[in-house]
Design an enzyme around this catalytic site. Sequence first.
Site, PDB file in Angstrom:
ATOM      1  N   LYS A 101      31.325 -56.183-103.687  1.00 31.33           N
ATOM      2  CA  LYS A 101      31.634 -56.090-102.260  1.00 31.33           C
ATOM      3  C   LYS A 101      32.205 -54.717-101.948  1.00 31.33           C
ATOM      4  O   LYS A 101      33.138 -54.249-102.591  1.00 31.33           O
ATOM      5  CB  LYS A 101      32.628 -57.196-101.895  1.00 31.33           C
ATOM      6  CG  LYS A 101      32.975 -57.303-100.414  1.00 31.33           C
ATOM      7  CD  LYS A 101      33.903 -58.498-100.212  1.00 31.33           C
ATOM      8  CE  LYS A 101      34.280 -58.703 -98.761  1.00 31.33           C
ATOM      9  NZ  LYS A 101      35.175 -59.865 -98.589  1.00 31.33           N
ATOM     10  N   CYS A 136      30.127 -61.153 -97.273  1.00 29.09           N
ATOM     11  CA  CYS A 136      31.074 -61.511 -96.224  1.00 29.09           C
ATOM     12  C   CYS A 136      31.304 -60.369 -95.227  1.00 29.09           C
ATOM     13  O   CYS A 136      30.484 -60.114 -94.354  1.00 29.09           O
ATOM     14  CB  CYS A 136      32.366 -61.993 -96.854  1.00 29.09           C
ATOM     15  SG  CYS A 136      33.428 -62.958 -95.747  1.00 29.09           S
ATOM     16  N   GLU A 140      30.192 -67.240-101.369  1.00 28.13           N
ATOM     17  CA  GLU A 140      31.228 -66.351-101.883  1.00 28.13           C
ATOM     18  C   GLU A 140      32.280 -67.169-102.622  1.00 28.13           C
ATOM     19  O   GLU A 140      32.680 -68.241-102.185  1.00 28.13           O
ATOM     20  CB  GLU A 140      31.868 -65.584-100.724  1.00 28.13           C
ATOM     21  CG  GLU A 140      32.909 -64.572-101.151  1.00 28.13           C
ATOM     22  CD  GLU A 140      33.500 -63.796 -99.982  1.00 28.13           C
ATOM     23  OE1 GLU A 140      34.074 -62.722-100.230  1.00 28.13           O
ATOM     24  OE2 GLU A 140      33.378 -64.253 -98.824  1.00 28.13           O
TER      25      GLU A 140
END
Length: 266
Positions: A120, A143, A51
């Site tokens: 995301k 994440c 990321e």
Amino acid sequence: MSDNMSGAITKFRLALIQLTVSPLKASNLSKVRTLVKEAALKGAKVVALPECYNSPYGTNYFPEYAEKIPGESTQVLSEAAKEHGVYLIGGSIPEEDGGKFYNTCTVFAPSGSMLLKYRKMLKLIGHGDSRRKAYCKVGIGICYDMRFAELAQIYTKRGCQLLVYPGAFNMTTGPAHWELLQRARALDNQVYVAAVSPARNENNSYVAWGHSSVVNPWGEVLTKAGSDETIVYADIDLKYLSDIRQQIPVLKQKRHDLYNVQAMQD
């Protein structure tokens, strides 16, 4: 391998690049080129980045580092994928689109073409409306997405056998939850799970846990990095995955009359 990875390959090498990210974007991108080459020379057919591989981690950095897609960073990924003949999962970068910022992952085929763009879903600036897709039986999350079992279930329902989560857990959540969540998603869905983090840099305002790792469908950790910059490798064996699903057929025995997760629409 074709661009849609729909061939009969049952085993391939996955590489996770745990990159030390600096404030210099050009330096980060140069390092990406070097490490993708190294991974390919060691037999990796699928390579994943962490990321925010091109910028310091944190939404406060997005206005300075954000790019359009396609842009400078994705051009580097396209060229690296084509030069070395790999599928390249581009971690994530800050993306600017229409005055909004997104935390976005792009994936490139060995031809250099972009296969997908994933934003995301949770805890980002703006709303990520591209909450998909699963290509080549691979599902992508970023994440915090790993904390949501439903996303992994949806990907599994769509036929995914490998889930890849570029992420950057910190020094509190990392030791507590990083490996635990990977093993939970792998075991519940009988899939391989890979999570790839930036290397730890104590000089950064946000200190990442590191420990990029790959977990198999039995819930075992196949490979795990420490905190430093490195590349870790794992052989993804889809025959083994199939065997596990036959031995413990939980996916076939789900009580859809009592509970059900609807697959996302394209």
